[in-house]
Design an enzyme around this catalytic site. Structure first.
Site, PDB file in Angstrom:
ATOM      1  CG  ASP A  95     -16.273  -7.927  -3.384  1.00 38.43           C
ATOM      2  OD1 ASP A  95     -15.600  -8.713  -2.686  1.00 38.43           O
ATOM      3  OD2 ASP A  95     -15.841  -6.822  -3.744  1.00 38.43           O
ATOM      4  CD  GLU A 122     -13.120 -11.630  -4.729  1.00 29.83           C
ATOM      5  OE1 GLU A 122     -13.466 -10.475  -4.443  1.00 29.83           O
ATOM      6  OE2 GLU A 122     -13.828 -12.429  -5.371  1.00 29.83           O
ATOM      7  CB  SER A 139      -0.683  -8.032  -0.717  1.00 28.36           C
ATOM      8  OG  SER A 139      -1.469  -8.737   0.225  1.00 28.36           O
ATOM      9  N   GLY A 166     -15.844 -13.353   0.890  1.00 32.01           N
ATOM     10  CA  GLY A 166     -15.779 -12.032   0.264  1.00 32.01           C
ATOM     11  C   GLY A 166     -15.567 -12.126  -1.232  1.00 32.01           C
ATOM     12  CE  LYS A 171      -4.379  -1.447   0.282  1.00 25.88           C
ATOM     13  NZ  LYS A 171      -5.456  -1.014  -0.625  1.00 25.88           N
ATOM     14  CB  SER A 179      -9.408  -2.431   7.301  1.00 26.88           C
ATOM     15  OG  SER A 179      -8.542  -3.040   6.360  1.00 26.88           O
TER      16      SER A 179
END
Length: 325
Positions: A214, A208, A308, A212, A57, A82
């Site tokens: 989506d 995923e 990640s 979750g 990030k 989060s």
């Protein structure tokens, strides 16, 4: 004839890489003969758990923040997250001599909140199951005159995230497939832009948690699909709908989505610790879980994985990775 310009391009990622040089870490790529044998392929792990703030990030946050004007930096930055984007924006703000206000869920991992505060950010909390973090952050930014840097719905953020894949491909060359975790979709959008731009035949595989899914549902429907806020140990992927900008990229470039269960994520975290000697947080372990369980099928000879992040405190790590009865 009309054309739609994509929100992020290969040149954007290359530009971000130049901006991040000497600021973000060029993270290591790990190999494991044991992993290769288990998977039946040569696996190259891009270890963003060694990135600043412990996750990819920082790449996107700094790329976006560093492009703000002097006046914008003088007023400060807002973000919602989060945990990992929260830390990334907080550190980027400190590096650029400004301040940050972060909207975080009340149940965010304590270690991530503590790290965010440690970088000097102000924390504003909300209930992730009843509150709208985007609306809260937008109202806060408008009230205080802050520049809002979202965790994935931003071209400069996506471009910054894509630099992890760019570095991986520069180091190891052509890959047949690249696996990345998918939450809001920024890492995948940036990675897919790079990978498909350099090697059009590469398979982009998103991963995923089962609870979750989506993005998987959205790709199957051809439009963004909202689900209830998922209950999963992969807190960085506990989102109810893909981003609008990120989905516009991923619906074109992502080839498939694999789903993994929480217990499989735990097993992958344990494998990474015991065999690779690295600590990986649940969201970062989902692609490894997909490989170890065979959820990603018919793999090519050379496979890349974006690990990640590694932001999980010792007590939580022990709880997740302890022997299951």
């Amino acid at each position: 004839m009309t054309t739609t310009t994509p929100p992020v391009t290969l040149d954007d990622v290359r530009d971000a890489a130049a901006r991040l040089k000497g600021v973000a870490h060029r993270t290591p790529v790990l190999r494991s003969r044991t992993l290769d044998e288990l998977v039946g392929a040569e696996v190259f792990l891009k270890c963003e758990n060694f990135q600043r703030v412990g996750a990819f990030k920082f790449r996107g946050a700094y790329n976006a923040a560093s492009r703000l004007t002097h006046e914008q930096l003088g007023r400060g930055i807002a973000a919602y997250s989060s945990g990992n984007h929260a830390q990334a924006v907080a550190l980027a703000a400190r590096e650029l001599g400004t301040t940050a206000v972060i909207v975080m869920p009340e149940d965010a991992p304590p270690s991530k909140r503590a790290a965010t505060e440690g970088y000097g950010a102000e924390i504003v909390t909300y209930d992730r199951y009843t509150g709208d973090r985007v609306a809260i952050a937008e109202a806060l930014a408008a009230e205080r005159g802050l520049a809002l840097i979202p965790p994935y719905e931003h071209p400069h953020v996506m471009a910054g995230q894509g630099t992890a894949a760019l570095e991986l491909l520069e180091e190891v060359g052509e890959l047949g497939a690249l696996l990345t975790p998918v939450g809001g979709g920024g890492l995948m959008a940036g990675s897919a832009t790079v990978a498909k731009g350099l090697y059009p035949e590469i398979r982009m595989i998103g991963v995923e948690p089962e609870a979750g899914d989506d993005t998987k549902r959205s790709l199957e429907a051809g439009r963004r699909v909202s689900i209830p806020v998922p209950l999963t140990i992969a807190d960085g992927q506990a989102l109810h709908i893909p981003g609008e900008l990120t989905f516009s990229v991923n619906r074109r470039l992502v080839d498939e989505i694999a789903l993994v269960a929480d217990d499989e994520i735990r097993d992958a975290m344990r494998f990474a610790f015991e065999r690779l000697k690295i600590v990986v947080e649940p969201s970062g372990a989902t692609p490894l879980a997909a490989l170890l369980t065979g959820r990603a099928e018919a793999l090519p000879r050379r496979v890349g994985v974006i690990v990640s992040g590694g932001n999980v405190d010792a007590a939580r790590f022990a709880e997740l990775c302890g022997n299951r009865a």
